[in-house]
Write a protein that holds these residues in place. Structure first.
Motif, PDB file in Angstrom:
ATOM      1  N   ASP A  53       0.829  -1.196   0.000  1.00 47.03           N
ATOM      2  CA  ASP A  53       0.000   0.000   0.000  1.00 47.03           C
ATOM      3  C   ASP A  53       0.868   1.252   0.000  1.00 47.03           C
ATOM      4  O   ASP A  53       0.608   2.209  -0.722  1.00 47.03           O
ATOM      5  CB  ASP A  53      -0.912  -0.022   1.235  1.00 47.03           C
ATOM      6  N   SER A  54       1.936   1.205   0.811  1.00 47.90           N
ATOM      7  CA  SER A  54       2.820   2.356   0.904  1.00 47.90           C
ATOM      8  C   SER A  54       3.493   2.627  -0.446  1.00 47.90           C
ATOM      9  O   SER A  54       3.702   3.766  -0.828  1.00 47.90           O
ATOM     10  CB  SER A  54       3.853   2.085   1.992  1.00 47.90           C
ATOM     11  N   PHE A  55       3.805   1.549  -1.187  1.00 49.54           N
ATOM     12  CA  PHE A  55       4.467   1.718  -2.479  1.00 49.54           C
ATOM     13  C   PHE A  55       3.497   2.088  -3.597  1.00 49.54           C
ATOM     14  O   PHE A  55       3.898   2.731  -4.555  1.00 49.54           O
ATOM     15  CB  PHE A  55       5.195   0.420  -2.871  1.00 49.54           C
ATOM     16  N   THR A  56       2.252   1.659  -3.508  1.00 42.45           N
ATOM     17  CA  THR A  56       1.353   1.842  -4.654  1.00 42.45           C
ATOM     18  C   THR A  56       0.173   2.766  -4.391  1.00 42.45           C
ATOM     19  O   THR A  56      -0.763   2.797  -5.169  1.00 42.45           O
ATOM     20  CB  THR A  56       0.801   0.485  -5.145  1.00 42.45           C
ATOM     21  N   ARG A  57       0.194   3.512  -3.290  1.00 41.75           N
ATOM     22  CA  ARG A  57      -0.884   4.480  -3.056  1.00 41.75           C
ATOM     23  C   ARG A  57      -0.944   5.496  -4.183  1.00 41.75           C
ATOM     24  O   ARG A  57       0.076   5.821  -4.782  1.00 41.75           O
ATOM     25  CB  ARG A  57      -0.637   5.244  -1.757  1.00 41.75           C
ATOM     26  N   ASN A 103       1.468   8.348  -3.870  1.00 39.91           N
ATOM     27  CA  ASN A 103       2.902   8.072  -3.831  1.00 39.91           C
ATOM     28  C   ASN A 103       3.596   8.826  -4.978  1.00 39.91           C
ATOM     29  O   ASN A 103       3.097   8.833  -6.099  1.00 39.91           O
ATOM     30  CB  ASN A 103       3.103   6.553  -3.973  1.00 39.91           C
ATOM     31  N   PRO A 104       4.755   9.479  -4.706  1.00 40.96           N
ATOM     32  CA  PRO A 104       5.397  10.278  -5.765  1.00 40.96           C
ATOM     33  C   PRO A 104       5.713   9.478  -7.021  1.00 40.96           C
ATOM     34  O   PRO A 104       5.597   9.990  -8.128  1.00 40.96           O
ATOM     35  CB  PRO A 104       6.678  10.798  -5.094  1.00 40.96           C
ATOM     36  N   ILE A 105       6.104   8.204  -6.852  1.00 39.01           N
ATOM     37  CA  ILE A 105       6.424   7.384  -8.025  1.00 39.01           C
ATOM     38  C   ILE A 105       5.174   7.132  -8.867  1.00 39.01           C
ATOM     39  O   ILE A 105       5.206   7.188 -10.094  1.00 39.01           O
ATOM     40  CB  ILE A 105       7.021   6.030  -7.596  1.00 39.01           C
ATOM     41  N   MET A 106       4.058   6.874  -8.170  1.00 41.42           N
ATOM     42  CA  MET A 106       2.814   6.636  -8.894  1.00 41.42           C
ATOM     43  C   MET A 106       2.441   7.863  -9.724  1.00 41.42           C
ATOM     44  O   MET A 106       2.027   7.745 -10.872  1.00 41.42           O
ATOM     45  CB  MET A 106       1.676   6.328  -7.914  1.00 41.42           C
ATOM     46  N   LEU A 107       2.615   9.056  -9.111  1.00 42.44           N
ATOM     47  CA  LEU A 107       2.303  10.293  -9.828  1.00 42.44           C
ATOM     48  C   LEU A 107       3.235  10.455 -11.030  1.00 42.44           C
ATOM     49  O   LEU A 107       2.803  10.815 -12.118  1.00 42.44           O
ATOM     50  CB  LEU A 107       2.434  11.498  -8.885  1.00 42.44           C
TER      51      LEU A 107
END
Lengths: 333, 318
Positions: free
Chosen positions: B259-263, B266-270
């Protein structure tokens, strides 16, 4: 013989009487102490819970306050939280413009369908993974992890293309006249029945861990009673998993309800709440309503509230009925 | 001799019975495997294929694609924003795993007891689960975007997001703390703690519900017998509740990492989302970034589940 017997019998009685006296004193002591302790404990407990509840509810309250404001209140600098001219106009506008009734019906239908299928399939898959040993089943477990870990944006385009041109054995084209199953319930059904719906990997993981915790003796006893593997699962193991499955059902239901990712791909024409709430303001702006008495932010706040309100009501009712029922019945353990 | 042979035979027969049983357990995986073979294998294959392609939207030509081998991966590693974002996500994840697991277990234990207003609290604590899809975040974000564009259009619709969001603003707290003449370090710490608490509460709804369900599946008779034996509440927590809930602790640790990685925030997701829509390399570079990120997350899941699974107790003999 009889003398020694009575002596042996009276001695322990004496000591137990002493013990009883001591216990009585310490019990009274303990009760007063624990009363004070529990009062202080309870006070801080409720304080903590109330604070956390406030933090959770606060964003919703701000939305509610914005939803109840009239158009003038927004431009009034003195109005911060409590609207001066409270009105239900925003709610009426959203109910009308977002085709709320139809969208609500569709959303409920899709969510119920998806949640039921996902709960059952994830429970089955979780049981299989809990019982299987060996490298091959580890590989399957890896795939399960992968389905939740791969960023959804990255499979968006390939998934869209798969369903857009889905035409197994030419059947879809035969029935509907053209390939693709967009704007039907089929994409959600297919994803749910195979356990690839929204965050289904989590459900599988939860069920696997739950079934791993079930003592093997129970299944062995069922095997002795003449149940096969499938019979054991449906007659003995599944009823034990009901509390877990209720939780998963509620997750699946509310996530399908508020999911904008899959809904955005599959339901461009089929009206569901997760989409209509977001398309409504720009649709109204496109229809030339700009400059009239509505405000995009107010509409969105109202829309979000109207979209999640049924969910919260359903949860409260379900909690009373289902969860309390589970705790009272002897289902567990 | 004959006895030894006999036992060997029995063992062999037992093994085949075990194997038969294992085979029938594969039946349970059939729906999932069908979905993988016919659908998701190809979807993932396509996504990996994209990561080796250079893609660019060119007005008249449409989508331009070219095979470039590992160039997209090299580009991702050269992108300083991306590398920094990955590093930040990893540090955030570490904090989240520890805090979320402890907090959600604590609250779940409280909610599983018979306290007054339990129904109300449970309903309230379910709200973060409903919002876990990023539904409200999306509403707030689209609000902001719409206000900006409509402001540019010169309509009389003004920014109203401030009404709803400004009341509990971090800036207010910051200003307030500055006036108290604390050292900047202390006030920064307090601000971080406050926003941290806010975040932790909102991201641990799912974990709490899973713990709650796990606690409900523990048979009350175990507690009763422990009570008769004179166990204190503290002892029965550590000797009954903790081992019985430990399989769910593993679930929640893994889920918190995921969840922390794929929220959605999350900056990476954005970054991946904006990269896939525009920019040089387009979908190709976005796919490469996402797969690198996937591998990083997988490594940490491996490490954490290795550590946590040593403490997990299953009611089984092997």
């Amino acid at each position: 013989m009889s003398m020694s017997n009575t002596a042996a019998a009276t001695a322990p009685v004496k000591t137990s009487k002493d013990k009883f006296k001591k216990a009585k004193i310490s019990l009274r002591d303990r009760v007063t102490k624990s009363r004070i302790k529990s009062f202080i404990g309870r006070f801080f407990l409720y304080l903590l819970m109330a604070e956390i509840a406030f933090i959770i509810i606060f964003p919703l309250l701000t939305k509610l306050s914005a939803a109840l404001m009239s158009y003038e209140d927004i431009f009034d600098r003195t109005v911060t939280f409590i609207p001066k001219h409270p009105t239900l106009e925003n709610f009426a506008l959203v109910l009308k413009e977002s085709d709320y009734g139809l969208a609500l019906y569709h959303t409920a239908l899709v969510s119920l369908l998806a949640a039921s299928l996902q709960t059952l399939v994830c429970s089955l898959t979780g049981y299989g993974l809990a019982k299987l040993r060996g490298k091959l089943s580890n590989a399957v477990f890896f795939i399960v992890l992968m389905t939740v870990l791969v960023p959804p944006q990255i499979i968006l385009v390939p998934m869209y293309l798969k369903f857009r041109f889905m035409n197994p054995l030419g059947l879809v084209e035969l029935i509907t006249g053209k390939a693709g199953v967009m704007n039907t319930l089929w994409p959600i059904i297919i994803l749910s029945i195979t356990g690839y719906g929204f965050k289904n990997g989590l459900f599988i993981l939860v069920m696997r861990q739950f079934y791993k915790g079930v003592p093997e003796e129970i299944e062995e006893a069922a095997a002795i009673d003449g149940y096969g593997v499938v019979g054991t699962y449906f007659r003995i193991v599944l009823p034990m998993a009901v509390p877990m499955m209720v939780t998963i059902f509620m997750f699946a239901f509310s996530w399908q309800w508020t999911d904008t990712f899959y809904s955005g791909i599959f339901f461009t024409q089929y009206k569901v709440l997760a989409n209509t709430i977001f398309t409504m303001p720009s649709a109204m702006a496109g229809a030339g309503a700009v400059g009239t008495n509505f405000n995009s932010a107010m509409l969105l706040h109202t829309g979000v509230l109207l979209a999640i309100a049924p969910l919260i009501i359903i949860y409260c009712v379900a909690q009373r009925r289902i969860i309390a029922g589970i705790e009272r019945s002897g289902l567990v353990g | 001799m004959s006895i030894a042979e006999n036992t060997l035979q029995v063992k062999a027969r037992r093994l085949t019975a075990m194997q038969k049983k294992q085979l029938s357990y594969w039946l349970f995986l059939v729906p999932f495997l069908i979905g993988f073979v016919f659908l998701f294998l190809w979807i993932y294959f396509d996504s990996i294929r994209y990561s080796f392609l250079y893609m660019e939207l060119r007005g008249a030509e449409g989508l331009f694609t070219e095979f470039r081998g590992f160039e997209m991966y090299a580009q991702a590693f050269e992108d300083l924003d991306f590398v920094n974002n990955v590093r930040n996500s990893v540090t955030t994840m570490f904090g989240n795993v520890i805090l979320v697991t402890l907090y959600s277990l604590f609250i779940a234990v409280i909610l599983s007891q018979n306290i007054k207003g339990r129904t109300f609290f449970r309903a309230v604590f379910f709200i973060p689960v409903i919002l876990a899809t990023g539904f409200m975040t999306k509403a707030d974000m689209s609000n902001m975007i719409m206000e900006q564009t409509w402001d540019n259009l010169g309509t009389d619709i003004q920014a109203t997001g401030t009404i709803a969001n400004g009341i509990f603003d971090r800036m207010d707290l910051q200003a307030y703390l500055m006036n108290l003449n604390f050292s900047p370090q202390i006030s920064r710490f307090v601000i971080n703690a406050v926003t941290g608490i806010f975040d932790i509460i909102n991201i641990s709804g799912v974990q709490m519900m899973i713990f709650l369900a796990g606690l409900q599946s523990i048979s009350p008779s175990i507690y009763e017998s422990a009570d008769i034996d004179g166990a204190t509440a503290w002892e029965s927590f550590w000797l009954i509740t903790f081992p019985m809930i430990s399989p769910m602790i593993l679930v929640n640790v893994i889920y918190t990492i995921i969840d922390s990685f794929t929220r959605a925030d999350n900056p990476i997701m954005l970054q991946v989302r904006s990269q896939s829509l525009m920019g040089k390399g387009g979908m190709g570079l976005a796919a490469a970034m996402a797969w690198i990120y996937f591998l990083v997350a997988l490594i940490f899941i491996g490490i954490f589940s290795f550590i946590v699974s040593r403490f997990v107790y299953y009611q089984q003999r092997d």
